[in-house]
Each structure stands twice: as structure tokens, then as C-alpha cells.
Design a protein around this motif. Structure first.
Motif, PDB file in Angstrom:
ATOM      1  N   GLY A 193       0.874  -1.192  -0.211  1.00  0.00           N
ATOM      2  CA  GLY A 193       0.270   0.130   0.148  1.00  0.00           C
ATOM      3  C   GLY A 193       0.942   1.189   0.087  1.00  0.00           C
ATOM      4  N   LEU A 194       0.039   2.398   0.052  1.00  0.00           N
ATOM      5  CA  LEU A 194       0.908   3.665   0.178  1.00  0.00           C
ATOM      6  C   LEU A 194       1.334   3.897   1.652  1.00  0.00           C
ATOM      7  CD1 LEU A 194       1.903   6.449  -1.306  1.00  0.00           C
ATOM      8  CD2 LEU A 194      -0.463   6.957  -1.201  1.00  0.00           C
ATOM      9  N   TYR A 195       2.377   4.396   1.931  1.00  0.00           N
ATOM     10  CA  TYR A 195       2.778   4.795   3.506  1.00  0.00           C
ATOM     11  C   TYR A 195       2.848   6.277   3.462  1.00  0.00           C
ATOM     12  CZ  TYR A 195       2.915   0.086   5.041  1.00  0.00           C
ATOM     13  OH  TYR A 195       2.400  -1.180   5.493  1.00  0.00           O
ATOM     14  N   ASP A 196       2.785   6.691   4.692  1.00  0.00           N
ATOM     15  CA  ASP A 196       3.193   8.099   4.608  1.00  0.00           C
ATOM     16  C   ASP A 196       4.401   8.610   4.857  1.00  0.00           C
ATOM     17  OD1 ASP A 196       3.683   7.430   7.246  1.00  0.00           O
ATOM     18  OD2 ASP A 196       1.887   8.110   8.272  1.00  0.00           O
ATOM     19  N   GLY A 197       5.440   7.666   4.561  1.00  0.00           N
ATOM     20  CA  GLY A 197       6.816   7.872   4.421  1.00  0.00           C
ATOM     21  C   GLY A 197       7.314   6.746   3.756  1.00  0.00           C
ATOM     22  N   ASP A 198       8.863   6.556   4.129  1.00  0.00           N
ATOM     23  CA  ASP A 198       9.652   5.076   3.585  1.00  0.00           C
ATOM     24  C   ASP A 198       8.975   3.891   4.732  1.00  0.00           C
ATOM     25  OD1 ASP A 198      11.207   3.053   3.327  1.00  0.00           O
ATOM     26  OD2 ASP A 198      13.040   4.256   3.364  1.00  0.00           O
ATOM     27  N   ALA A 246      -9.831   9.923 -11.548  1.00  0.00           N
ATOM     28  CA  ALA A 246     -10.385  11.080 -11.984  1.00  0.00           C
ATOM     29  C   ALA A 246     -11.167  10.666 -13.199  1.00  0.00           C
ATOM     30  CB  ALA A 246      -9.137  12.023 -12.540  1.00  0.00           C
ATOM     31  N   ALA A 247     -11.123   9.449 -13.786  1.00  0.00           N
ATOM     32  CA  ALA A 247     -12.045   8.940 -14.767  1.00  0.00           C
ATOM     33  C   ALA A 247     -13.249   8.126 -14.276  1.00  0.00           C
ATOM     34  CB  ALA A 247     -11.150   7.982 -15.604  1.00  0.00           C
ATOM     35  N   GLY A 248     -13.347   8.101 -12.841  1.00  0.00           N
ATOM     36  CA  GLY A 248     -14.666   7.444 -12.163  1.00  0.00           C
ATOM     37  C   GLY A 248     -14.219   6.049 -11.937  1.00  0.00           C
ATOM     38  N   ILE A 249     -13.003   5.697 -11.836  1.00  0.00           N
ATOM     39  CA  ILE A 249     -12.830   4.143 -11.458  1.00  0.00           C
ATOM     40  C   ILE A 249     -12.018   4.071 -10.288  1.00  0.00           C
ATOM     41  CG2 ILE A 249     -11.579   2.103 -12.176  1.00  0.00           C
ATOM     42  CD1 ILE A 249     -11.484   3.458 -15.431  1.00  0.00           C
ATOM     43  N   PRO A 250     -12.555   3.505  -9.077  1.00  0.00           N
ATOM     44  CA  PRO A 250     -11.898   3.329  -8.036  1.00  0.00           C
ATOM     45  C   PRO A 250     -10.667   2.376  -8.121  1.00  0.00           C
ATOM     46  CG  PRO A 250     -13.739   1.994  -8.010  1.00  0.00           C
ATOM     47  CD  PRO A 250     -13.943   2.817  -9.109  1.00  0.00           C
ATOM     48  N   VAL A 251      -9.842   2.603  -7.063  1.00  0.00           N
ATOM     49  CA  VAL A 251      -8.401   1.971  -7.295  1.00  0.00           C
ATOM     50  C   VAL A 251      -8.187   1.120  -6.113  1.00  0.00           C
ATOM     51  CG1 VAL A 251      -5.977   2.112  -7.869  1.00  0.00           C
ATOM     52  CG2 VAL A 251      -7.644   3.607  -9.166  1.00  0.00           C
ATOM     53  N   VAL A 252      -7.486  -0.071  -6.024  1.00  0.00           N
ATOM     54  CA  VAL A 252      -6.962  -0.656  -4.802  1.00  0.00           C
ATOM     55  C   VAL A 252      -5.440  -0.751  -5.133  1.00  0.00           C
ATOM     56  CG1 VAL A 252      -6.724  -2.470  -3.216  1.00  0.00           C
ATOM     57  CG2 VAL A 252      -9.089  -1.860  -4.073  1.00  0.00           C
ATOM     58  N   LEU A 253      -4.542  -0.184  -4.307  1.00  0.00           N
ATOM     59  CA  LEU A 253      -3.057  -0.362  -4.441  1.00  0.00           C
ATOM     60  C   LEU A 253      -2.821  -1.226  -3.086  1.00  0.00           C
ATOM     61  CD1 LEU A 253      -0.225   0.230  -5.360  1.00  0.00           C
ATOM     62  CD2 LEU A 253      -0.562   2.298  -4.243  1.00  0.00           C
ATOM     63  N   THR A 254      -2.085  -2.516  -3.488  1.00  0.00           N
ATOM     64  CA  THR A 254      -1.606  -3.189  -2.645  1.00  0.00           C
ATOM     65  C   THR A 254      -0.314  -4.182  -3.134  1.00  0.00           C
ATOM     66  OG1 THR A 254      -2.456  -4.806  -0.745  1.00  0.00           O
ATOM     67  CG2 THR A 254      -3.274  -5.182  -3.171  1.00  0.00           C
ATOM     68  N   SER A 255      -0.072  -5.259  -2.239  1.00  0.00           N
ATOM     69  CA  SER A 255       1.067  -6.306  -2.832  1.00  0.00           C
ATOM     70  C   SER A 255       0.199  -7.335  -3.430  1.00  0.00           C
ATOM     71  CB  SER A 255       1.865  -6.528  -1.490  1.00  0.00           C
ATOM     72  OG  SER A 255       0.925  -7.337  -0.626  1.00  0.00           O
ATOM     73  N   ALA A 256       1.156  -7.948  -4.151  1.00  0.00           N
ATOM     74  CA  ALA A 256       0.683  -9.320  -4.884  1.00  0.00           C
ATOM     75  C   ALA A 256       0.155 -10.188  -4.027  1.00  0.00           C
ATOM     76  CB  ALA A 256       1.796  -9.837  -5.931  1.00  0.00           C
ATOM     77  N   SER A 257       0.735 -10.333  -2.597  1.00  0.00           N
ATOM     78  CA  SER A 257       0.603 -11.302  -1.687  1.00  0.00           C
ATOM     79  C   SER A 257      -0.948 -11.145  -1.152  1.00  0.00           C
ATOM     80  CB  SER A 257       1.453 -11.454  -0.781  1.00  0.00           C
ATOM     81  OG  SER A 257       1.729  -9.984   0.069  1.00  0.00           O
ATOM     82  N   GLN A 258      -1.314  -9.940  -1.328  1.00  0.00           N
ATOM     83  CA  GLN A 258      -2.761  -9.517  -0.798  1.00  0.00           C
ATOM     84  C   GLN A 258      -3.735  -9.394  -1.914  1.00  0.00           C
ATOM     85  OE1 GLN A 258      -3.356  -9.116   2.567  1.00  0.00           O
ATOM     86  NE2 GLN A 258      -1.317  -9.647   2.668  1.00  0.00           N
ATOM     87  N   GLY A 269      -4.250  -2.687   1.714  1.00  0.00           N
ATOM     88  CA  GLY A 269      -3.553  -1.688   1.013  1.00  0.00           C
ATOM     89  C   GLY A 269      -4.453  -0.464   0.984  1.00  0.00           C
ATOM     90  N   THR A 270      -4.245   0.404   0.061  1.00  0.00           N
ATOM     91  CA  THR A 270      -4.822   1.793  -0.218  1.00  0.00           C
ATOM     92  C   THR A 270      -5.824   1.869  -1.234  1.00  0.00           C
ATOM     93  OG1 THR A 270      -2.634   2.593   0.561  1.00  0.00           O
ATOM     94  CG2 THR A 270      -4.189   4.071  -0.381  1.00  0.00           C
ATOM     95  N   PHE A 271      -7.037   2.384  -0.597  1.00  0.00           N
ATOM     96  CA  PHE A 271      -8.179   2.577  -1.502  1.00  0.00           C
ATOM     97  C   PHE A 271      -8.235   4.024  -2.070  1.00  0.00           C
ATOM     98  CE2 PHE A 271     -12.640   2.922  -2.502  1.00  0.00           C
ATOM     99  CZ  PHE A 271     -12.991   2.041  -3.252  1.00  0.00           C
TER     100      PHE A 271
END
Length: 387
Positions: A193-198, A246-258, A269-271
Motif C-alpha cells: 500500500g501507500l505509506y506516509d513515509g518510507d 479522476a476517470a470514475g474508476i476506484p483503485v486498490v493499491l496493494t501487494s501481490a501477496s494480498q 492496501g490503499t483504496f
């Protein structure tokens, strides 16, 4: 912005999604030294096949998956005796030529365990910024899905040059999601996911939800992962998520293991929530995928008309021409200071435009013929980059 520990339950938008684009990065499919990891590929296919097989009784429509897969260049390294990703384009293309066949063969064998066929679709920006090519790409993908196949999409690295590259498969995935009118985009990598730092620094935390650009203010976004076999990083993933949302499509960002948890709608992850509505299909590609072949420099009045108005670009508002291009090519529209304010498909060759500069279409029609009484860039082929 919601912290990781604050999110509960399932993501209904994920569960409701019927057509899903899944993007997986090189680092999730290959070893650091190059070469496909068959176990990793099979593990991903197990998850995707389960998603295609299982169906919510309350939702009669079958799910569909388009897989955007990196890994061609990485898969070709070991067979060609390369110990790392080459920097020069020629050897990258050679590795892609060898690796793409291996990648698709591996997917074909893996999906065959579930009775699923795959179809390879290789794209360059030139295939998608031009109107007819764009329609053909969409038609091919739609037909593969209608016939029950799983499209495996990749950039055509074997022939793409710097001028016609998407740059990374994260952005390609966002644009493919828009092309096929997907309900969801899932970006898989080696980071959960996306973190607020390293993420390796103590005290940082995962960002569970992003509702818009303000949620990312002050966030330090890292570069490419440690594996060193891909071109993307968190920057490209967040940019891809921004384009899709921005094109109206929600996104999940996560690792392949998840991946399994993500597809089941769990809070992994991050939604990225939708931030806009679907625009005219091709304009999104024109803004984010087309590679300008030249530029038109506009006067202040034309800049205002293009950016704030709804009209087309006429010859009277053009001050100069930059570069060599042909009718139908994408070009930048620049303000007098040289900043790109819009992008569009030009209706004339570069060599024809100097004689049109600053003149009205009526005057041009009288002198050069009725075919010159038209726009240089029609509004339907124009997208504003900055307002």
C-alpha cells in the motif's frame, strides 16, 4: 485520509465490480536475477481464476478480468545471459522479444489448469491516441472478454521507441481500465500500500483511503522497488491511481501477496475513491498516453479561448509552429511562454501551417480553396491540460 487501523468491514465497490483490470509488476513475477518465477505466476492465476469462478448469487453478471502484466523484459534477462536490466533500448527490446513469449506461455499454461484461455494484447501509444486504432483496441478487448478469454495486456516493448512509449505499465493499466470501461483497477506490486513515509522507517503507517489530492499533501512518495527489474515505483502507481480515479474508476493499491484479500473487498492496501466522472473515452488517452509530435504556439487570445472556452483552434490564433508532424498527429498547444496548455490532433501537416498563421478561415478559403475553411485542431480532438 483514513489510517490503516481505522478502516473496517469490506469495500462494497470492490464486491460490486463486474469488470476488473488487474496490473501486476515485474518484481511480483520474477526473480531479482531475471527469469519468471512459475510459483508466483501460478499463485496470482489461482487468485484470478477463483475470482472468475466464484460468483455472488445476488449478482448474476459474471465477473471479467483484464490482466495488465509487466515482466517481459525481466523474463528475457536470464535466457539472454543478462544479469540486470539493460539501459540501452536495443537490448531492452531484445529481452522483451524473448521474454514476452515466455511470459504469455506461462500464463497460458497456468490459466489452462482452470480451463481458461488467454489472449495477448500488445499496445503502444500510437495504437490508442489515434481514433481508428483506439476503437480497434477496445473492440479486441471487448471481444476477448465476451468469448470468456482473459486478455493479457502489455506495452509492445519489442518495437516501442521513446517517442511512442507509455513509460510504465501502471499508467497503461489506468488507461486500459478506462478503455474497457472497468468498474475497478487493482495495482499489485511488492509493497502492501501507500505509506506516509518510507515503509522501512519505524513510525510510518499505511494510508488506507485516499479521497482526493489533498489527502496526499505532504506525503513523501518513494521510487522504484528493491528488485531492480521494473521501471515503476510508488510515484507511477499513485499517478496511475489518480488518472483512474479522476476517470470514475476506484483503485486498490496493494501487494501481490494480498491480491486475494483485495479482490474479496477486504480492507487491504490503499483504496483510492473516485474523484471524477468518465470523460469522452479518447480524450483521456490524448491527455495521458499520446506523445506529441510537435507543437503550436498560440497567442494570448487563443490560449484563453482554448482553456476557458468551448471552441476549436483556428489559424488566426496560432503564432508559430514547432517540429515536424503530419495531419492526424497529436501536438501540444503552448502559450506564448512555451508552457503546454492543451493537446490535440492537428488537421494539417506542419509544412502547411505557416501560410495559415494569423489568418481567418474565410480568407484562407478564398485564397487557397474551401478545404482550408476549417479548424487546425477541432474541439472534439482537443483536451485541456491546465486550467
Amino acid at each position: 485520509m483514513t489510517g490503516a487501523g481505522e478502516q473496517r468491514g469490506t469495500r462494497q465497490e470492490v464486491l460490486d465490480a463486474r469488470r476488473i483490470v488487474v496490473k501486476v509488476g515485474s518484481s511480483s513475477l520474477t526473480t531479482a536475477g531475471g527469469g519468471l518465477d512459475a510459483d508466483r505466476v501460478d499463485a496470482l492465476v489461482d487468485v484470478l481464476a477463483r475470482t472468475l469462478r466464484e460468483q455472488d448469487p445476488a449478482n448474476a453478471a459474471a465477473k471479467e478480468i483484464v490482466l495488465v502484466s509487466s515482466g517481459a523484459i525481466a523474463a528475457g534477462l536470464a535466457p539472454l545471459g543478462l544479469d540486470r536490466r539493460p539501459r540501452d533500448l536495443a537490448r531492452q527490446q531484445a529481452a522483451a522479444s524473448v521474454g514476452q513469449g515466455l511470459l504469455v506461455a506461462r500464463y497460458t499454461a497456468s490459466f489452462a489448469r482452470y480451463g481458461r484461455r488467454v489472449g495477448q494484447v500488445l499496445l503502444t501509444t500510437d495504437d490508442t491516441s489515434r481514433r481508428a486504432h483506439y476503437r480497434n483496441a477496445r473492440r479486441t478487448l471487448d471481444q476477448l472478454l465476451a468469448m470468456g478469454a482473459v486478455p493479457v495486456v502489455n506495452e509492445n516493448d519489442t518495437v516501442a521507441t521513446d517517442e511512442i512509449r507509455f513509460g510504465d505499465n501502471d499508467r497503461l493499466a489506468a488507461l486500459v481500465a478506462h478503455l474497457v470501461r472497468a468498474d475497478l483497477l487493482i495495482l499489485l506490486s511488492d509493497v502492501d500500500g501507500l505509506y506516509d513515509g518510507d515503509p522501512s522507517t519505524p513510525g510510518t503507517s499505511r494510508i488506507a483511503e485516499v479521497h482526493g489530492p489533498r489527502d496526499l499533501e505532504g506525503i513523501s512518495i518513494g521510487s522504484a522497488g528493491k528488485a531492480g527489474v521494473g521501471t515503476g515505483g510508488m510515484v507511477t502507481k499513485v499517478e496511475a491511481a489518480r488518472i483512474a480515479a479522476a476517470a470514475g474508476i476506484p483503485v486498490v493499491l496493494t501487494s501481490a501477496s494480498q491480491a486475494d484479500a483485495a479482490l474479496r473487498g477486504r480492507a487491504t492496501g490503499t483504496f483510492f475513491h473516485r474523484t471524477g466522472r468518465r470523460s469522452a473515452d479518447r480524450l483521456l488517452w490524448l491527455a495521458h498516453a499520446s506523445a506529441p509530435r510537435g507543437a503550436l504556439v498560440l497567442d494570448d487570445g487563443a490560449v484563453k479561448a482554448v482553456v476557458e472556452g468551448t471552441g476549436s483552434l483556428l489559424p488566426a490564433g496560432i503564432a508559430s509552429v514547432v517540429g515536424e508532424f503530419s495531419a492526424g498527429d497529436p501536438v501540444e498547444l503552448r502559450d506564448p511562454a512555451g508552457h503546454a496548455v492543451a493537446r490535440g490532433l492537428v488537421a494539417f501537416d506542419a509544412g502547411e501551417i505557416p501560410q495559415l498563421l494569423g489568418r481567418s478561415t474565410r480568407e484562407l478559403a478564398r485564397e487557397l480553396g474551401p478545404e482550408y475553411e476549417r479548424e487546425v485542431v477541432h474541439r472534439d480532438d482537443l483536451v485541456v491540460l491546465h486550467r
